[in-house]
Motif scaffolding. Structure first.
Motif, PDB file in Angstrom:
ATOM      1  N   GLN A   1       0.967  -1.259  -0.025  1.00 54.50           N
ATOM      2  CA  GLN A   1      -0.091  -0.163   0.132  1.00 54.50           C
ATOM      3  C   GLN A   1       0.973   1.221   0.150  1.00 54.50           C
ATOM      4  O   GLN A   1       0.631   2.303   0.696  1.00 54.50           O
ATOM      5  CB  GLN A   1      -0.895   0.036   1.184  1.00 54.50           C
ATOM      6  N   HIS A   2       1.678   1.384  -0.909  1.00 55.73           N
ATOM      7  CA  HIS A   2       2.542   2.326  -1.152  1.00 55.73           C
ATOM      8  C   HIS A   2       2.028   3.531  -2.236  1.00 55.73           C
ATOM      9  O   HIS A   2       1.471   3.150  -3.072  1.00 55.73           O
ATOM     10  CB  HIS A   2       4.011   1.751  -1.895  1.00 55.73           C
ATOM     11  N   SER A   3       2.187   4.640  -1.947  1.00 56.11           N
ATOM     12  CA  SER A   3       1.447   5.597  -2.783  1.00 56.11           C
ATOM     13  C   SER A   3       2.787   6.383  -3.753  1.00 56.11           C
ATOM     14  O   SER A   3       3.951   6.727  -3.434  1.00 56.11           O
ATOM     15  CB  SER A   3       0.587   6.767  -2.125  1.00 56.11           C
ATOM     16  N   ILE A   4       2.549   6.453  -5.146  1.00 59.59           N
ATOM     17  CA  ILE A   4       3.266   7.075  -5.774  1.00 59.59           C
ATOM     18  C   ILE A   4       2.091   8.207  -6.580  1.00 59.59           C
ATOM     19  O   ILE A   4       0.998   7.743  -7.207  1.00 59.59           O
ATOM     20  CB  ILE A   4       3.613   6.069  -7.172  1.00 59.59           C
ATOM     21  N   LYS A   5       2.306   9.166  -6.561  1.00 58.87           N
ATOM     22  CA  LYS A   5       1.669  10.476  -6.892  1.00 58.87           C
ATOM     23  C   LYS A   5       0.254  10.275  -6.143  1.00 58.87           C
ATOM     24  O   LYS A   5       0.379  10.098  -4.921  1.00 58.87           O
ATOM     25  CB  LYS A   5       1.478  10.686  -8.282  1.00 58.87           C
ATOM     26  N   ASN A   6      -0.824  10.199  -6.812  1.00 54.14           N
ATOM     27  CA  ASN A   6      -2.142  10.168  -6.023  1.00 54.14           C
ATOM     28  C   ASN A   6      -2.644   8.503  -6.272  1.00 54.14           C
ATOM     29  O   ASN A   6      -3.865   8.254  -6.002  1.00 54.14           O
ATOM     30  CB  ASN A   6      -3.214  10.937  -6.453  1.00 54.14           C
ATOM     31  N   PHE A   7      -1.939   7.901  -6.599  1.00 51.14           N
ATOM     32  CA  PHE A   7      -1.983   6.382  -6.799  1.00 51.14           C
ATOM     33  C   PHE A   7      -1.551   5.599  -5.525  1.00 51.14           C
ATOM     34  O   PHE A   7      -0.280   5.935  -5.256  1.00 51.14           O
ATOM     35  CB  PHE A   7      -1.582   5.673  -8.309  1.00 51.14           C
ATOM     36  N   ILE A   8      -2.444   4.868  -4.910  1.00 55.49           N
ATOM     37  CA  ILE A   8      -1.762   3.782  -3.872  1.00 55.49           C
ATOM     38  C   ILE A   8      -1.798   2.401  -4.469  1.00 55.49           C
ATOM     39  O   ILE A   8      -2.655   1.674  -5.209  1.00 55.49           O
ATOM     40  CB  ILE A   8      -2.993   3.800  -2.678  1.00 55.49           C
ATOM     41  N   VAL A   9      -0.726   1.839  -4.662  1.00 56.54           N
ATOM     42  CA  VAL A   9      -0.588   0.484  -5.458  1.00 56.54           C
ATOM     43  C   VAL A   9      -0.287  -0.746  -4.221  1.00 56.54           C
ATOM     44  O   VAL A   9       0.017  -0.284  -3.023  1.00 56.54           O
ATOM     45  CB  VAL A   9       1.170   0.600  -6.170  1.00 56.54           C
ATOM     46  N   ASP A  10      -0.704  -1.772  -4.804  1.00 52.20           N
ATOM     47  CA  ASP A  10      -0.709  -2.908  -3.619  1.00 52.20           C
ATOM     48  C   ASP A  10       0.695  -2.983  -3.094  1.00 52.20           C
ATOM     49  O   ASP A  10       0.733  -3.091  -1.971  1.00 52.20           O
ATOM     50  CB  ASP A  10      -1.134  -4.226  -4.186  1.00 52.20           C
ATOM     51  N   PHE A  11       1.714  -3.503  -3.876  1.00 57.98           N
ATOM     52  CA  PHE A  11       3.082  -3.722  -3.569  1.00 57.98           C
ATOM     53  C   PHE A  11       4.021  -2.837  -4.437  1.00 57.98           C
ATOM     54  O   PHE A  11       3.795  -2.861  -5.673  1.00 57.98           O
ATOM     55  CB  PHE A  11       3.361  -5.240  -3.663  1.00 57.98           C
ATOM     56  N   TYR A  12       4.996  -2.574  -3.873  1.00 56.16           N
ATOM     57  CA  TYR A  12       6.040  -1.742  -4.664  1.00 56.16           C
ATOM     58  C   TYR A  12       7.403  -2.250  -4.084  1.00 56.16           C
ATOM     59  O   TYR A  12       7.921  -2.222  -3.018  1.00 56.16           O
ATOM     60  CB  TYR A  12       5.817  -0.341  -4.294  1.00 56.16           C
ATOM     61  N   CYS A  13       8.569  -2.422  -5.131  1.00 58.97           N
ATOM     62  CA  CYS A  13       9.842  -2.788  -5.024  1.00 58.97           C
ATOM     63  C   CYS A  13      10.564  -1.290  -5.610  1.00 58.97           C
ATOM     64  O   CYS A  13      10.496  -1.331  -6.632  1.00 58.97           O
ATOM     65  CB  CYS A  13      10.278  -3.885  -5.548  1.00 58.97           C
TER      66      CYS A  13
END
Length: 122
Positions: free
Chosen positions: A46-58
């Motif tokens: 639940q990491h956010s990039i700009k205004n998007f919250i993504v499920d998983f981020y590496c």
């Protein structure tokens, strides 16, 4: 000056709420991604990039993993997902998507697909 696009403050409460309420597919996959278990890659949920919250981020791989439930079969949602993916890819991220059921039916296949998206198979 480089603009920070990660974990913007105004999304903090939403990210925390999503982390507390993972779907069963997210919780299952997280067991295999957390604590750098998958080939030493650190993932965030639940990491956010700009205004998007993504499920998983590496961050090391600039890799985003999205899990989609039945909700994502809706045409309008698919259009939104497509546009969102295009914007994230434009920012230099690689986005891969899996249906929730795949996490339960073929977890090893999902993990293998994630690994195949690592830039160098360390």
């Amino acid at each position: 000056m480089k603009q920070n696009i990660h974990n913007l403050k105004h999304l903090e409460e939403r990210r925390k709420a999503l982390r507390k309420n993972l779907t069963s597919a997210e919780a299952t996959l997280w067991k295999y991604l957390q604590k750098s278990q998958l080939q030493g890659r650190k993932f965030r949920r639940q990491h956010s990039i700009k205004n998007f919250i993504v499920d998983f981020y590496c961050a090391k791989e600039k890799l985003i993993i999205e899990l989609d439930g039945a909700y994502h079969l809706d045409f309008a949602q698919q259009q939104y997902d497509f546009e969102r993916t295009k914007q994230l890819e434009f920012l230099g991220f690689n986005v891969i998507r899996f249906e929730n059921k795949l996490v339960f039916e073929n977890l090893q296949g999902v993990l293998n697909e994630i690994i195949s998206n690592f830039k160098n198979g360390e």
